[in-house]
Every structure is written in C-alpha cells, then in structure tokens.
Write an enzyme that holds these catalytic residues in place. Structure first.
Site, PDB file in Angstrom:
ATOM      1  N   SER A 203      22.377 -25.280  30.063  1.00 43.79           N
ATOM      2  CA  SER A 203      21.183 -24.144  29.705  1.00 43.79           C
ATOM      3  C   SER A 203      20.498 -24.700  28.715  1.00 43.79           C
ATOM      4  CB  SER A 203      21.804 -22.908  29.609  1.00 43.79           C
ATOM      5  OG  SER A 203      22.993 -22.751  28.898  1.00 43.79           O
TER       6      SER A 203
ATOM      7  N   LYS B 261      19.992 -28.050  24.206  1.00 44.58           N
ATOM      8  CA  LYS B 261      20.689 -27.735  25.563  1.00 44.58           C
ATOM      9  C   LYS B 261      22.130 -27.615  25.337  1.00 44.58           C
ATOM     10  CE  LYS B 261      19.487 -29.832  29.470  1.00 44.58           C
ATOM     11  NZ  LYS B 261      19.149 -30.669  30.407  1.00 44.58           N
TER      12      LYS B 261
ATOM     13  N   ASP C  78      15.468 -38.183  38.191  1.00 49.00           N
ATOM     14  CA  ASP C  78      15.216 -36.961  38.635  1.00 49.00           C
ATOM     15  C   ASP C  78      13.800 -36.366  38.088  1.00 49.00           C
ATOM     16  OD1 ASP C  78      15.930 -34.540  40.069  1.00 49.00           O
ATOM     17  OD2 ASP C  78      17.262 -33.773  38.346  1.00 49.00           O
TER      18      ASP C  78
END
Length: 651
Positions: free
Chosen positions: A342, A357, A454
């Site tokens: 998160s 993070k 990604d």
C-alpha cells in the site's frame, strides 16, 4: 562493583523505605494461569532422586537469568537425568512484574512434579510469563502435539458478535505477520464498527524468525475457533497469541505510584529527592545506551557488512520519521493499494511531499540485494520516471520512498475519479508520448537495462501538468511470489502481458512494448482492456476489426464528443496495433515508437494481435500472415532473453 548495580540497589532500598509512607502502586504481573500441561512418559524409578535434584537446580539457575535478561535456558545433568528448562516473560511487562510472574510460575510448575505418575516434563502458561522443563532438548520446538487453545467461557456481549469475531481474526492475523519482524513481539488493537479488540503475539527467544512465523500462523488458525468468545489464547511450544475485548497489555514499562499525605514523607522526599533524581537519570541513561547498543548489534547481525553503508547513505530513511510523516500510516493519507504493498502520502520534516510504499513482506532475508538494487535504481533520472528517493529497511517493515506525484494515476483519471474533467485529446497524446520516452530510456538509454514487466494505466502517474511518470520500474524482481528468494517467475497483469511471456516465460523488452500498445488503445478508446473476459471481445479485437474496415474513429472515447483530429486517430491506433502484434520480433523498439509518435518515421501495417479464446482460455498465436496482410519488416534484433535472465543487467 558495577556502578549500575550499586545505583539499582540504592534505588530499591530507597523505594522499600518509602513504601512505609506511600500507598502501594498499581502493578499487574498477569500471573493468571492460562494452561498447565504435564508430559507423561515411562520413568525409571531409580533415577527419580537425581532427576528431581537436577530439576530443582535448573529452576534455581533460571531465576537470576530471568532477572537479568527476561528469558533463560538451562541444561543441568547428563544422560537420562538431564533436565532442560526454559522461561520467559512477556516483553510488555516491566522487570518487577516479570519477576513476580515468574516467581509464581515456579511454584505452580511443581504440580508437574518430576516422576510423579510418570511425569518427566511440564509447561505452564501464564498471561505474563512461561515456564517449561523436559528431559530432552526442546529449545528449537515451535509446534508440538501438546499445544493448547484456550477460549473464554462466554460470548462477546458488548455489541455485534459477528463484527467482534471478524475484528479479532483480522487483528491476530496482523499481529502474527508483524511480530516475526519486530523481535518476535507485537501488541495492538483494532476498532471497527465501534467494537475494539486487543491482542498480543510473542515468540520465545529460542526459536528463529521462520519458526516464529510458522508458529504464529498455526496459532492464528487455532485461535480462530474461539470467536466470538470474549477472549482466546493459542499456547504453542514456540509462541503465545491472545486476543481480548479488554486491554490487558502495557504500552510502556513505566509505572507511577500515589503519594501519601504525611508531613514526615515530605521531609523524607525533600532530603532524598536529589539523590533519587540522580539515580533515576543514571539508570535511565544506562538503560537507553544498553537498548541502543542492543539495537545496533541486532542491526549489524541482520544487515551484515552493509550496516555502516546503509546508516551513512542518503538513501536510508529513519523508519520512525516515515511513520510520523504519514501520521502513522493513517487511512486518510492512503493513496492506493498495489500488488506489492500500500502507498501513503507523507510530509517529511523538511516539508517535502513523498509517497511511501509499505511492502507486504519482509525483505531482511535478502537485504543486501535489496539495498544494492535501490542504490542502483535511485541513480536513474528521467522526466517520465517516478524518482525513487530511498528506503527504510531497519524498522519492523520495509518501506520504499518515492517522489510524490499529485494527480494520481492514469487509471484513476480515466475510470475512477468523477470530480475531474475528462482528459483532452492533446493530454492523451502527451501522456502516450511521455510513457514511450520513459520506456525508451529504460530499455535503451540508461546505464542499466531495465524491463518493467507491469506497464498498465495504474502504473502511469500524472504530475501537475499531466506529464506521464512511470512508477515501480526496475524493482519487479525484488518482489518474488514465494517471498523467500529472488524469482523470475511470470509476473504482471492479465490483459497487458505479452503472449510469449504468458506461454513460454520468454521475457524481453518486447513484453513492455506489448503492454504499452495495450495502454495506447485503452487511452484513446477510453475502454479497459478485457482481453481475458468471457463475455465479449476485447477492445484490441474491436480496434483490429475497425482497422480492417477503415472506421477507427468509431473506437475513440465518446467523452471527447468528437473534439479530436480525425487524421490522427488511425496513426495512434495503428501504433498500438504494431506494439501488440503476436510476434515479439515484429514489435518495434520503444525508440522507434517515439519516432513514429513524433512523425519522424513511417508507420507500417501491423499483423493481427493475439486474441484469447474465451471458451478454451488459450492464446491464439495466429497463423502466418497471408498475402493480403503482408508481414512488415523486422525493426531490430530482439534480445530474446529467457525468463531466467536478469531483469536488471549492466550494459
């Protein structure tokens, strides 16, 4: 004589004297029995006397060690009459309460008297301490068949039992995940639906980190059977886990007493206050220094030779400062949740805004590699890459610190936020070009060769003037699926992953090119890629069909309401289709994509992209192109790296 010992003796004497004039302070050693387990095995009667003598001697040896360091292991005797003993206090108890709890624990363990009814071992769980003895070396045991789960008699009666049970299970899961990374101990509470649950997790000092995690994981599974009882305890050989509807643990080890009203006490306090103050200051100073040195020794042990480098590095952030920067990771500062953790907004003491993070798993097992890789990637700077500022790896969890990008992600702007104006055509083109330039830098221009793996809308962030910034680049291989070693297993987001990567694990820069092509089509069409949907064809398939009929303008995002140059639409969609071709060799490198986007290179006809068969869920890698759809020339040599090659290699 040790000055610390002298000061402590003086302080104890002084406090003992004052006890005649001061009402007793409130203390809670939590000497409440949770379970007594006696181990029965066949005993040799002739050895009874020697074994009992060794048992008593072992308990006597434990006591000063408990006083000194709050836990102890003792081995006394040889052969069949060897006694192994272990004791430990809960880490939230102060020294006095620890000693009180253990003193009571020693008297009650005699109920498992050696050789009585064949007993050669016993373990006693108190809520504040633990004591075990046996005739074999059990110190490394984390789980045994004699482990217990103890539940309260009554159900929770202070509100919704379902909410209480859910809170309890979530809390013990959180505690069991945090404790192994926090010296085997964690306390905390969880409030939801106006119902608060309190909990404590502790592993015994004699087991290692992985055994601690396994023990607490088992404890969570067992203690779940207690809900919605008001209280539950999991009592394992290597750990202790408890939840309750009332707070039972201490936030600190400090204690205060109440003063009497005697004038005689006032005279005594006036005479002794200076000496007491000096004693307390000396004791506190020594305690702080010892604690600091213990922490440094623990860090040196965990970080090895890298410890001094990390401590002096500008990349190293103090964990406590990042906690404060995010208001202790308050939900109001949460920016989003990703596959690896998160992200929270934080304000540093110098006023800088950062994005922090929290990683979902511990990185200490491979901390050298982690820090070195952060060190490499932090040196990469480009206007279309989110800057990695540093990390924190000496606290209870690992953190990454990035520059703060205010306009959140491209995914949020297109599909989530309703309080913003739609992105104009010009903004979309600027974002696409910026992303292409960032990828070209990663693939071809930086000193390191980096494959992102990604690329998707949620990993493209937007700054104040809507410049695209690629997030999370280069750190993908630091987040392995099994969380124990560096892995090059397939990772990414379905719908964006290139077919050769999904099927054969073949990884090269062309996998990023494919993901970029999907992103281009999504940005222009305003539709999410649902290439893996069973209900309808993907947006890529729709664009391919419209490309064949010359009606690509029909695929443009309707929120633009026709405010776009129609001659530009086929160019951008065609570039997206070129990047999503089934053959990796036919996809253009990102430097060539940048030239196409800036009208500096001819755009060739693409071959058909791969489509997912929704019935068989297999990738159709297509037949050879027909004469009516000629195969374009190959742009450059593909690196053709396999999935076992490094994602980050020096040139």
């Amino acid at each position: 004589m040790n000055p610390f010992y002298l000061s402590r003796c003086f302080l104890l004497s002084l406090l003992s004297f004052l006890c005649f004039f001061v009402s007793p302070g409130v203390s809670d050693p939590r000497a409440t029995q949770a379970a007594l387990v006696c181990t029965n095995r066949t005993a040799i009667a002739t050895l009874r006397q020697s074994f009992v003598a060794n048992f008593v001697a072992a308990l006597d040896t434990l006591t000063p060690e408990i006083l000194r360091q709050r836990y102890a292991t003792v081995i006394n005797g040889t052969g069949n009459i060897t006694v192994y003993a272990f004791g430990e206090c809960m880490k939230d108890l102060d020294g006095t309460d620890c000693n009180l709890c253990f003193a009571q624990c020693k008297t009650q363990i005699l109920r498992c008297l050696p050789f009585q009814l064949g007993t050669r071992g016993g373990r006693l769980f108190y809520d504040g301490c633990y004591l075990r003895y046996d005739d074999y070396n059990f110190f490394k045991e984390s789980l045994t068949p004699q482990d217990r789960t103890v539940c309260a008699a009554g159900d929770f009666s202070g509100g919704n039992k379902t909410v209480f049970g859910a809170n309890a299970i979530e809390l013990v899961r959180n505690l069991s995940a945090l404790a192994p990374n926090n010296d085997g101990f964690y306390v905390g509470s969880l409030t939801r639906g106006n119902i608060t649950v309190y909990g404590l997790a502790q592993c015994w000092e004699v087991i290692n980190g992985s055994a601690c995690g396994n023990c607490l994981e088992n404890a969570v599974a067992n203690i779940s059977s207690c809900t919605p009882k008001e209280e539950g305890r999991a009592l394992n050989a290597g750990c202790y886990l408890r939840y309750s509807n009332v707070k039972f643990y201490n936030n600190s080890t400090s204690a205060t007493g109440s003063n009497g009203g005697s004038s005689h006490l006032g005279v005594i306090l006036a005479i002794t206050s200076s000496a007491l103050a000096v004693t307390l200051i000396v004791s506190a100073t020594i305690f702080i220094l010892k604690k600091r040195n213990a922490r440094k020794r623990r860090e040196r042990k965990e970080l090895g030779a890298l410890s001094p480098i990390i401590n002096k590095s500008k990349l190293n952030f103090c964990y406590e400062s990042l906690e404060k920067a995010t208001n202790y990771f308050h939900d109001s500062n949460k920016l989003g949740q990703g596959g690896s953790g998160s992200v929270y907004k934080g304000i540093l003491t110098d006023g800088r805004s950062v994005a922090i993070k929290r990683l979902l798993f511990n990185t200490r097992q491979w901390v050298d590699h982690f820090f070195n890789e952060v060190n490499l990637i932090s040196g990469i700077e480009h206007k279309n890459l989110v800057k990695l500022l540093g990390c924190s790896i000496t606290g209870p969890e690992s953190l990454l610190v990035y520059e703060y990008v205010p306009n959140q992600s491209l995914h949020d702007y297109l599909f989530v936020r309703k309080d913003v104006k739609p992105l104009t055509w010009e903004m979309r083109c600027k974002i696409i070009l910026g992303t292409a330039e960032g990828l070209a830098y990663l693939h071809e221009e930086s000193e390191l060769r980096i494959i992102h793996r990604d690329i998707k809308l949620s990993n493209i962030l937007l700054d104040e003037d809507f410049t695209a910034k690629i997030a999370d680049f280069g750190l993908a291989r630091l987040f392995p699926e099994d969380k124990t070693h560096i892995s090059t297993a397939i990772a990414g987001t379905l719908g964006y992953m290139a077919p050769e990567y999904v099927i054969r694990g073949k990884l090269s820069e062309k996998a990023d090119v494919y993901s970029f092509g999907v992103m281009v089509i999504e940005v222009i069409s305003g539709k999410r890629s649902n290439a893996f949907s069973r209900s309808s064809c993907s947006i890529i398939q729709k664009v391919w069909s419209l490309f064949g009929t010359g009606r690509l303008c029909e695929a443009v995002d309707p929120v633009l309401e026709g405010n776009f140059p129609e001659e530009e639409v086929p160019r951008l969609f065609q570039i997206g289709l070129l990047c999503t071709q089934a053959s990796a060799d036919l996809r253009p490198p990102m430097s060539l994509v940048v030239r196409m986007l800036t009208n500096d290179h001819e755009i060739l006809n693409p071959t058909q992209p791969p489509f997912l068969n929704p019935t068989t869920a297999e990738i159709n890698l297509l037949r050879e192109p027909s004469d009516s759809n000629p195969q374009p020339e190959s742009y450059t040599q593909s690196s053709g790296n396999s999935a076992t090659q490094s994602l980050l290699e020096p040139r």
